[in-house]
Write a protein that holds these residues in place. Structure first.
Motif, PDB file in Angstrom:
ATOM      1  N   ASP A 188     -11.397  -5.364  10.468  1.00 39.46           N
ATOM      2  CA  ASP A 188     -10.107  -4.721  10.165  1.00 39.46           C
ATOM      3  C   ASP A 188      -8.979  -5.353  10.977  1.00 39.46           C
ATOM      4  O   ASP A 188      -8.352  -4.722  11.824  1.00 39.46           O
ATOM      5  CB  ASP A 188     -10.173  -3.215  10.453  1.00 39.46           C
ATOM      6  CG  ASP A 188     -11.197  -2.513   9.589  1.00 39.46           C
ATOM      7  OD1 ASP A 188     -11.371  -2.918   8.424  1.00 39.46           O
ATOM      8  OD2 ASP A 188     -11.836  -1.561  10.077  1.00 39.46           O
ATOM      9  N   ASN A 222      -3.763  -7.737   5.957  1.00 38.40           N
ATOM     10  CA  ASN A 222      -4.908  -7.012   6.498  1.00 38.40           C
ATOM     11  C   ASN A 222      -6.185  -7.701   6.026  1.00 38.40           C
ATOM     12  O   ASN A 222      -6.371  -7.926   4.831  1.00 38.40           O
ATOM     13  CB  ASN A 222      -4.889  -5.549   6.026  1.00 38.40           C
ATOM     14  CG  ASN A 222      -5.756  -4.667   6.910  1.00 38.40           C
ATOM     15  OD1 ASN A 222      -6.925  -4.970   7.132  1.00 38.40           O
ATOM     16  ND2 ASN A 222      -5.187  -3.591   7.411  1.00 38.40           N
ATOM     17  N   GLY A 274     -10.431  -7.772   6.273  1.00 39.80           N
ATOM     18  CA  GLY A 274     -11.566  -6.919   6.602  1.00 39.80           C
ATOM     19  C   GLY A 274     -12.501  -7.498   7.641  1.00 39.80           C
ATOM     20  O   GLY A 274     -13.006  -6.774   8.502  1.00 39.80           O
TER      21      GLY A 274
END
Length: 232
Positions: free
Chosen positions: A100, A65, A67
């Motif tokens: 994201d 993941n 940002g």
């Protein structure tokens, strides 16, 4: 305590070096995949760059993941949907901010971004060139800024000669979905439509004529990044 402090500093330095090495490789791989998927490297003077923001990178990669990921492409070419002779158009710059970003499949090299925003810029010089090439029985046409841009329609001034007659008209560059169309009163415009390769779910939101060119904003939610792997 001195030995412990030195050890911590050395380990931190090694971790930082490893992190920067990993992110450098990830940038190169993501850039290569973006070039292949969306065709942003189809000119000799074009440039594509994908960067993953934030530190440490390795922690983000472990969690699959990220940002914030930035994609910038410049001087790539799009062609008319009808592949008209002389219909090539250079895009000055495309910038995308992906927020994201979550890896959905390592094997398929796919990911999903919760939000994507960005801008695409076309210069008046390039618009002048393509319109001149596509206009039958016309001399060189000059595209410049005009007032009245609204929503997805950017207003441009077009001057020159068509069929031996002087032309001075206000045209419209319309940005809808992933397609751009240019219409000018007095100029045949059938087929003057270009499609831009964008991640699935990203589309044009607004267009406006600025002093330097036409600037088009983009937005997308829950965007699919097919054949892309931002995890290195």
């Amino acid at each position: 305590m001195k030995v412990l402090l030195i050890t911590v500093v050395v380990l931190a330095a090694l971790f930082t070096a490893a992190d920067r090495t990993a992110v450098h490789y990830a940038h190169k791989e993501a850039t290569r995949l973006a070039e292949q998927k969306y065709g942003y490297a189809n000119t000799t003077d074009g440039h594509v760059d994908v960067t993953i923001q934030g530190f440490p990178f390795l922690t983000q990669a472990a969690g699959e993941n990220f940002g914030h990921v930035k994609l910038t492409a410049s001087r790539f070419t799009i062609d008319t949907t009808a592949n008209l002779q002389g219909g090539y158009l250079h895009v000055d710059r495309l910038h995308l901010d992906l927020r994201d970003v979550r890896v959905t499949s390592l094997t398929a090299r796919s990911a999903e971004a919760n939000l994507v925003t960005g801008t695409l810029t076309l210069s008046y010089e390039e618009l002048s060139g393509v319109l001149s090439r596509l206009t039958r029985d016309g001399g060189p046409l000059r595209v410049s800024r005009a007032p009245g841009s609204n929503g997805q329609a950017a207003r441009v001034q077009v001057s020159g000669t068509v069929g031996g007659t002087a032309l001075n008209a206000t045209g419209t560059l319309l940005a809808q979905g992933t397609e751009l169309s240019l219409t000018v009163p007095g100029v045949e415009s059938a087929g003057n439509v270009w499609r831009v390769g964008l991640p699935e779910g990203v589309g044009f939101e607004a267009a406006r004529a600025t002093a330097d060119g036409v600037e088009i904003s983009l937005v997308g939610h829950q965007v699919t990044l097919g054949s892309s792997r931002f995890g290195g």
